[in-house]
Design a protein around this motif. Structure first.
Motif, PDB file in Angstrom:
ATOM      1  N   UNK A   1      39.809  44.624  40.751  1.00 52.23           N
ATOM      2  CA  UNK A   1      41.113  45.221  40.461  1.00 52.23           C
ATOM      3  C   UNK A   1      41.277  46.423  41.388  1.00 52.23           C
ATOM      4  N   UNK A   2      42.432  46.499  42.001  1.00 52.74           N
ATOM      5  CA  UNK A   2      42.797  47.619  42.856  1.00 52.74           C
ATOM      6  C   UNK A   2      44.126  48.161  42.363  1.00 52.74           C
ATOM      7  N   UNK A   3      44.479  49.344  42.826  1.00 50.98           N
ATOM      8  CA  UNK A   3      45.774  49.895  42.457  1.00 50.98           C
ATOM      9  C   UNK A   3      46.338  50.697  43.620  1.00 50.98           C
ATOM     10  N   UNK A   4      47.662  50.809  43.616  1.00 48.24           N
ATOM     11  CA  UNK A   4      48.338  51.617  44.620  1.00 48.24           C
ATOM     12  C   UNK A   4      49.381  52.470  43.913  1.00 48.24           C
ATOM     13  N   UNK A   5      49.162  53.758  43.963  1.00 48.30           N
ATOM     14  CA  UNK A   5      50.117  54.700  43.392  1.00 48.30           C
ATOM     15  C   UNK A   5      51.158  55.059  44.451  1.00 48.30           C
ATOM     16  N   UNK A  50      50.773  50.389  40.785  1.00 47.78           N
ATOM     17  CA  UNK A  50      50.820  48.931  40.733  1.00 47.78           C
ATOM     18  C   UNK A  50      49.371  48.448  40.805  1.00 47.78           C
ATOM     19  N   UNK A  51      48.995  47.616  39.854  1.00 48.44           N
ATOM     20  CA  UNK A  51      47.629  47.113  39.770  1.00 48.44           C
ATOM     21  C   UNK A  51      47.573  45.687  40.289  1.00 48.44           C
ATOM     22  N   UNK A  52      46.589  45.453  41.154  1.00 46.91           N
ATOM     23  CA  UNK A  52      46.431  44.153  41.796  1.00 46.91           C
ATOM     24  C   UNK A  52      45.082  43.547  41.439  1.00 46.91           C
ATOM     25  N   UNK A  53      45.104  42.276  41.182  1.00 49.34           N
ATOM     26  CA  UNK A  53      43.894  41.492  41.001  1.00 49.34           C
ATOM     27  C   UNK A  53      43.550  40.847  42.335  1.00 49.34           C
ATOM     28  N   UNK A  54      42.260  40.766  42.643  1.00 49.40           N
ATOM     29  CA  UNK A  54      41.848  40.192  43.912  1.00 49.40           C
ATOM     30  C   UNK A  54      40.578  39.373  43.738  1.00 49.40           C
ATOM     31  N   UNK A  55      40.458  38.341  44.546  1.00 53.84           N
ATOM     32  CA  UNK A  55      39.280  37.468  44.515  1.00 53.84           C
ATOM     33  C   UNK A  55      38.608  37.466  45.876  1.00 53.84           C
ATOM     34  N   UNK A  56      37.295  37.551  45.831  1.00 54.32           N
ATOM     35  CA  UNK A  56      36.527  37.552  47.069  1.00 54.32           C
ATOM     36  C   UNK A  56      35.755  36.243  47.171  1.00 54.32           C
TER      37      UNK A  56
END
Length: 122
Positions: free
Chosen positions: A36-40, A91-97
């Motif tokens: 999980x990442x986020x961008x303010x 904004x919270x982002x889900x990511x897959x590696x």
């Protein structure tokens, strides 16, 4: 290809809780490291939490307040967020590696969701 869809973001008061969910399709993500990442507003995208075969990992700013978990049967990854404060607004982002090893670097993740807005009112 992996498709990711986040949900659960909304407006919440400071001190409150939210649970974000990330639903994956296209492939099973049980062997993927998930993050999980986020961008303010006005800030760079930042690492929040990750889960892999070796465990769970958190940014210092959320440690003790956020919990990442996965349900391999449902092909989902959740982020439980407690004791929210204004600085968690993003904004919270889900990511897959495409690796079973976790990373805190956004460029190590190949698949991203569209994001879900979390707004914490002070």
């Amino acid at each position: 290809q992996v498709q990711l869809v986040e949900s659960g973001g909304e407006l919440v008061q400071a001190g409150g809780s939210l649970r974000l969910s990330c639903a994956a399709s296209g492939r099973t993500i049980s062997r993927y490291a998930m993050g999980w990442f986020r961008r303010a507003p006005g800030k760079e995208r930042e690492f929040v939490a990750a889960i892999s075969w070796s465990g769970t990992y958190y940014a210092d700013s959320v440690k003790g307040r956020f919990t990442i978990s996965r349900d391999n049967a449902k092909n989902t990854v959740d982020l439980q967020m407690n004791s929210l404060n204004f600085e968690d607004t993003a904004v919270y982002y889900c990511a897959a590696r495409s690796s079973s090893y976790y990373s805190q670097k956004y460029y190590d993740y190949s698949y991203w969701g569209q994001g879900t807005q979390v707004t914490v009112s002070s």
